[in-house]
Design a protein around this motif. Structure first.
Motif, PDB file in Angstrom:
ATOM      1  N   ARG A  27      18.413 -83.664  -0.542  1.00 34.02           N
ATOM      2  CA  ARG A  27      17.873 -83.326   0.781  1.00 34.02           C
ATOM      3  C   ARG A  27      18.690 -82.226   1.443  1.00 34.02           C
ATOM      4  NH1 ARG A  27      22.073 -83.122   2.579  1.00 34.02           N
ATOM      5  NH2 ARG A  27      23.441 -84.685   3.515  1.00 34.02           N
ATOM      6  N   TYR A  37      24.664 -92.293  12.162  1.00 42.49           N
ATOM      7  CA  TYR A  37      25.412 -93.539  12.376  1.00 42.49           C
ATOM      8  C   TYR A  37      25.725 -93.733  13.853  1.00 42.49           C
ATOM      9  CZ  TYR A  37      29.075 -90.018  11.911  1.00 42.49           C
ATOM     10  OH  TYR A  37      29.831 -88.878  12.032  1.00 42.49           O
ATOM     11  N   ILE A 173      22.164 -93.507   7.164  1.00 43.17           N
ATOM     12  CA  ILE A 173      20.939 -93.751   6.393  1.00 43.17           C
ATOM     13  C   ILE A 173      20.186 -92.458   6.032  1.00 43.17           C
ATOM     14  CG2 ILE A 173      19.510 -94.081   8.490  1.00 43.17           C
ATOM     15  CD1 ILE A 173      19.132 -95.943   5.106  1.00 43.17           C
ATOM     16  N   MET A 174      20.581 -91.336   6.640  1.00 45.35           N
ATOM     17  CA  MET A 174      19.750 -90.126   6.520  1.00 45.35           C
ATOM     18  C   MET A 174      19.443 -89.713   5.073  1.00 45.35           C
ATOM     19  SD  MET A 174      20.330 -86.306   7.955  1.00 45.35           S
ATOM     20  CE  MET A 174      21.957 -85.993   7.311  1.00 45.35           C
ATOM     21  N   GLY A 339      24.823 -81.188   6.477  1.00 46.81           N
ATOM     22  CA  GLY A 339      25.422 -82.298   5.725  1.00 46.81           C
ATOM     23  C   GLY A 339      26.722 -82.772   6.353  1.00 46.81           C
ATOM     24  N   GLY A 340      27.491 -83.490   5.566  1.00 47.48           N
ATOM     25  CA  GLY A 340      28.696 -84.146   6.070  1.00 47.48           C
ATOM     26  C   GLY A 340      29.774 -83.192   6.562  1.00 47.48           C
TER      27      GLY A 340
HETATM   28  C1  GLA Z   1      26.498 -87.318   5.111  1.00 46.08           C
HETATM   29  C2  GLA Z   1      26.082 -88.766   5.261  1.00 46.08           C
HETATM   30  C3  GLA Z   1      24.881 -88.892   6.197  1.00 46.08           C
HETATM   31  C4  GLA Z   1      25.113 -88.158   7.501  1.00 46.08           C
HETATM   32  C5  GLA Z   1      25.627 -86.743   7.256  1.00 46.08           C
HETATM   33  C6  GLA Z   1      26.022 -86.030   8.519  1.00 46.08           C
HETATM   34  O1  GLA Z   1      25.495 -86.598   4.451  1.00 46.08           O
HETATM   35  O2  GLA Z   1      25.768 -89.322   4.009  1.00 46.08           O
HETATM   36  O3  GLA Z   1      24.597 -90.249   6.420  1.00 46.08           O
HETATM   37  O4  GLA Z   1      25.991 -88.862   8.331  1.00 46.08           O
HETATM   38  O5  GLA Z   1      26.743 -86.728   6.384  1.00 46.08           O
HETATM   39  O6  GLA Z   1      24.921 -85.813   9.330  1.00 46.08           O
END
Ligand code: GLA
Length: 389
Positions: A27, A37, A173-174, A339-340
């Motif tokens: 994704r 979260y 959960i995204m 992303g993270g």
């Molecule tokens: C990672 C986590 C997601 C989300 C993103 C930041 O991808 O797995 O759950 O917190 O970071 O948006």
């Protein structure tokens, strides 16, 4: 690829009779970062890049896992009678974790299975290869063992549960949700508080979504991620001393501003500010998209980046270079980290006639400044996980 996977399956397990073919996507998140979260909204879409698998039930209690991306590791063997994370299982701890999560949730397997996978999500890019693998496993188990009552959202939740409790990353959960519930040419507007979601068609007539991979991944990712979560939890606890809220996502920016002095710690204050404003930006961005106001969408993406860089502090030098370069190019509608964080990718919306310049000029300057090449992918929004045959 399908044939190669089946051939490998036959080579390893004697035949591929009765085996089936499955896919789960990676994704990219368009906006709504580090809100999942915090009970806020996110806006990811599934990619056409992802993980493919061929799998078949066995008669005994053994599980075999083989990755064609990691041939050197060979076949990983595990037993249904010992569902524990083991270092030597390496990548197979992800599918094994899902088997464990199914059992924890009352969906115990009555026999083992064989599984061969291959994926084209670039490694370590933050495009959710682990979530794809978890959701792929969920789809395989549901299909092979006939757990007809499970929804795609259940599979996303089981994937997250396994990642949190079997593989030690406290993710939201995204990623699993996007991989499970993706829809071609649509992004998913998800309220992570209720898990209610709607699809939003992404039809950009004169622009493309481009992912730029910085090809860096800083080692503090997991610990810094968990620290951010904790800081948000602490900020929420401070707000709860006076306010009746269950998550930061419950607050509008106005409510936050009126009560922010409850958060004494300046770092927690910045983190909470990001979570609250990013949630609002995500809601506003989806509204802008509905109104065909792509310029507004891009502006919100840029603000998202600034907030992630300055208040949430999850960017890094290499990513800031990519975003700064993108912002200077005429025809770039918006650009941000996705992303993270702490490396990984940026996501940008780029006018069609600026795409070549974007790739050439950012590619060249990035290499000069950082010393290695960036990679560029034009996003094709794909469907969620499923059996393909
Ligand atoms: C990672 C986590 C997601 C989300 C993103 C930041 O991808 O797995 O759950 O917190 O970071 O948006």
């Amino acid at each position: 690829m399908k044939q190669k996977l089946f051939d490998k399956f036959t080579e390893l397990f004697g035949s591929s009779e009765g085996a089936h073919f499955y896919f789960a996507p990676g994704r990219v998140n368009l906006i709504g970062e580090h809100t999942d979260y915090n009970g806020g909204h996110v806006f990811p879409c599934a990619l056409t890049m992802g993980t493919y698998g061929v799998a078949r039930k066995r008669e005994d209690r053994t599980m075999h896992f083989y990755s064609m991306n990691l041939d050197g590791i060979g076949v990983v063997e595990a037993s249904l009678d010992d569902l524990t994370n083991k270092k030597e299982y390496d990548w197979a701890n992800y599918p094994l974790g899902v088997v464990w999560a199914f059992a924890e949730k009352g969906h115990t397997l009555d026999s083992g299975f064989d599984m061969v996978i291959w994926g084209d999500i670039p490694d370590g890019a933050g495009l959710s290869s682990s979530a794809a693998l978890e959701v792929l496993t969920g789809v395989i188990l549901t299909d092979l063992f006939g757990f007809a009552d499970l929804t795609m959202t259940d599979l996303a939740l089981f994937g997250q549960y396994s990642e949190n409790n079997f593989n030690g990353c406290n993710c939201g959960i995204m990623d699993q949700f996007a991989s499970a519930n993706g829809k071609k040419d649509n992004a998913i507007f998800l309220d992570t508080n209720t898990l209610k979601f709607e699809y939003a068609p992404i039809k950009l007539e004169d622009a493309k979504i481009i992912i730029t991979n910085s090809k860096v991944k800083h080692s503090l990712v997991d610990s810094a991620y968990n620290d951010r979560r904790q800081e948000c939890t602490d900020a929420l606890a401070a707000l709860k001393t006076k306010l009746d809220v269950s998550s930061l996502g419950d607050l509008t920016p106005e409510e936050f501003e009126a009560n922010k002095e409850l958060i004494a710690d300046p770092v927690q204050l910045k983190r909470a500010k990001h979570a609250v404003y990013e949630n609002q930006r995500t809601i506003d961005a989806v509204e802008a998209l509905k109104n065909n106001d792509i310029a507004k969408f891009g502006e919100l993406m840029n603000q998202s980046h600034i907030s992630l860089r300055d208040d949430y502090e999850v960017s890094c030098e290499e990513i800031d270079i990519l975003v700064d370069l993108a912002w200077k190019i005429p025809g770039v509608i918006g650009s941000r980290i996705t992303g993270g964080g702490f490396g990984g990718c940026t996501v940008s919306i780029v006018k069609n006639d600026a795409v070549d310049t974007f790739i050439e000029s950012i590619g060249k300057t990035y290499k000069e400044k950082v010393g290695h090449e960036a990679e560029f992918y034009t996003v094709d929004i794909g469907a969620g996980a499923s059996r393909l045959d």
